[in-house]
Design a protein around this motif. Structure first.
Motif, short mmCIF file in Angstrom:
data_model
loop_
_atom_site.label_atom_id
_atom_site.label_comp_id
_atom_site.label_asym_id
_atom_site.label_seq_id
_atom_site.Cartn_x
_atom_site.Cartn_y
_atom_site.Cartn_z
N GLU A 101 38.19 35.29 34.46
CA GLU A 101 37.21 35.70 35.75
C GLU A 101 36.90 34.54 36.76
OE1 GLU A 101 34.33 35.73 32.12
OE2 GLU A 101 36.79 36.33 33.03
N GLN A 131 36.56 46.06 38.82
CA GLN A 131 36.23 45.52 40.49
C GLN A 131 35.50 46.31 40.50
OE1 GLN A 131 36.78 41.98 41.03
NE2 GLN A 131 35.87 41.89 43.44
N PHE A 134 32.38 44.85 39.79
CA PHE A 134 30.92 43.89 40.40
C PHE A 134 29.98 43.80 41.09
CE2 PHE A 134 30.83 40.23 42.57
CZ PHE A 134 31.84 39.39 41.85
N ARG A 145 35.94 37.81 40.37
CA ARG A 145 36.42 39.16 40.61
C ARG A 145 36.25 39.52 38.90
NH1 ARG A 145 39.68 35.42 38.66
NH2 ARG A 145 40.10 34.32 41.27
N ARG A 146 37.04 40.50 38.72
CA ARG A 146 36.81 41.28 37.98
C ARG A 146 38.37 41.82 37.75
NH1 ARG A 146 30.88 44.14 35.72
NH2 ARG A 146 32.54 44.91 34.23
#
Length: 247
Positions: A101, A131, A134, A145-146
């Protein structure tokens, strides 16, 4: 043999990771590469049974990792710098915990990690999940990002991996830990103005326990949650994914 203390999140993650390793690397002596080994808490555990190499960008974290490996009496090769500086491949396992990430070109990173594996070798990752979750802490530690489980699995297949599987973890304690971390980060907007590289370097040092007593308290306190999360493999704030290189 003394083991370095793990954070609460790392205990939840290791409960999943250790069972994947028991399935795929049941014998000792495998060649293991950890990308982004941080302060070596996981690396020492891996080096107890396997031929371990760890690569880390942050010099301060690597210094701690070297001290921990020495204190634990394990043989570990620890390298500071980019993975490209390591002239070695053919590993049985390449792992990267809470690393992908932080990398802008994640597809390229996955391809580079996969290329370090022998045929039949295992790539094992962990990363924050979803996401939609986040938040301020993701920004504070340099996350790009996730990941949704299906999206990460797709990227791993695109990198040439097969038999890709994913597993969520952290139900229910991970939600509490994430909320606390986001609250702390929200109070420090100045941190999020720093360069991504600086935030990433610092991320491996945050919330790290340093004493055996702290480690014992965290281990005891997280034990019921480690057991409880096993009943919720499709729910959680963290994601573990793994896949193999075709033989």
């Amino acid at each position: 043999m003394p083991m370095p203390p793990l954070t609460p999140y790392a205990h939840l993650r290791w409960d999943v990771v250790s069972r994947v390793l028991a399935q795929h690397l049941p014998s000792s002596g495998a060649r293991v590469l950890e990308v982004g080994c941080g302060q070596g808490a996981v690396g020492v555990r891996l080096a107890r049974r396997h031929r371990y190499t760890g690569v880390e960008l942050d010099a301060r974290s690597l210094e701690v990792a070297r001290g921990r490996a020495e204190a634990a009496g394990v043989d570990a090769t620890l390298v500071q710098g980019q993975l490209a500086s390591l002239d070695d491949d053919g590993f049985d396992l390449v792992c990267a915990f809470e690393v992908v990430e932080h990398i802008e070109d994640d597809a390229q990173a996955l391809a580079e990690w996969t290329a370090r594996l022998r045929p039949g070798g295992l790539l094992l990752l962990s990363t924050p999940a979803w996401q939609s979750r986040f938040g301020p802490m993701d920004e504070a530690v340099g996350h790009f990002r996730r990941y949704e489980p299906d999206a990460l699995a797709g990227l791993m297949r695109d990198a040439g991996l097969r038999d890709v599987q994913t597993r969520l973890y952290g139900m229910p304690l991970g939600y509490v830990l994430e909320a606390v971390r986001n609250r702390i980060a929200a109070g420090r907007p100045d941190v999020r103005e720093e360069a991504v590289e600086d935030r990433t370097a610092r991320s491996g040092r945050l919330f790290q326990p340093s004493s055996a007593l702290q480690g014992a308290v965290i281990a005891a306190g997280t034990w019921p949650f480690r057991v409880a999360q096993r009943a919720f493999p499709g729910t959680g704030t963290g994601l573990v994914a793994w896949g193999t290189v075709p033989r």
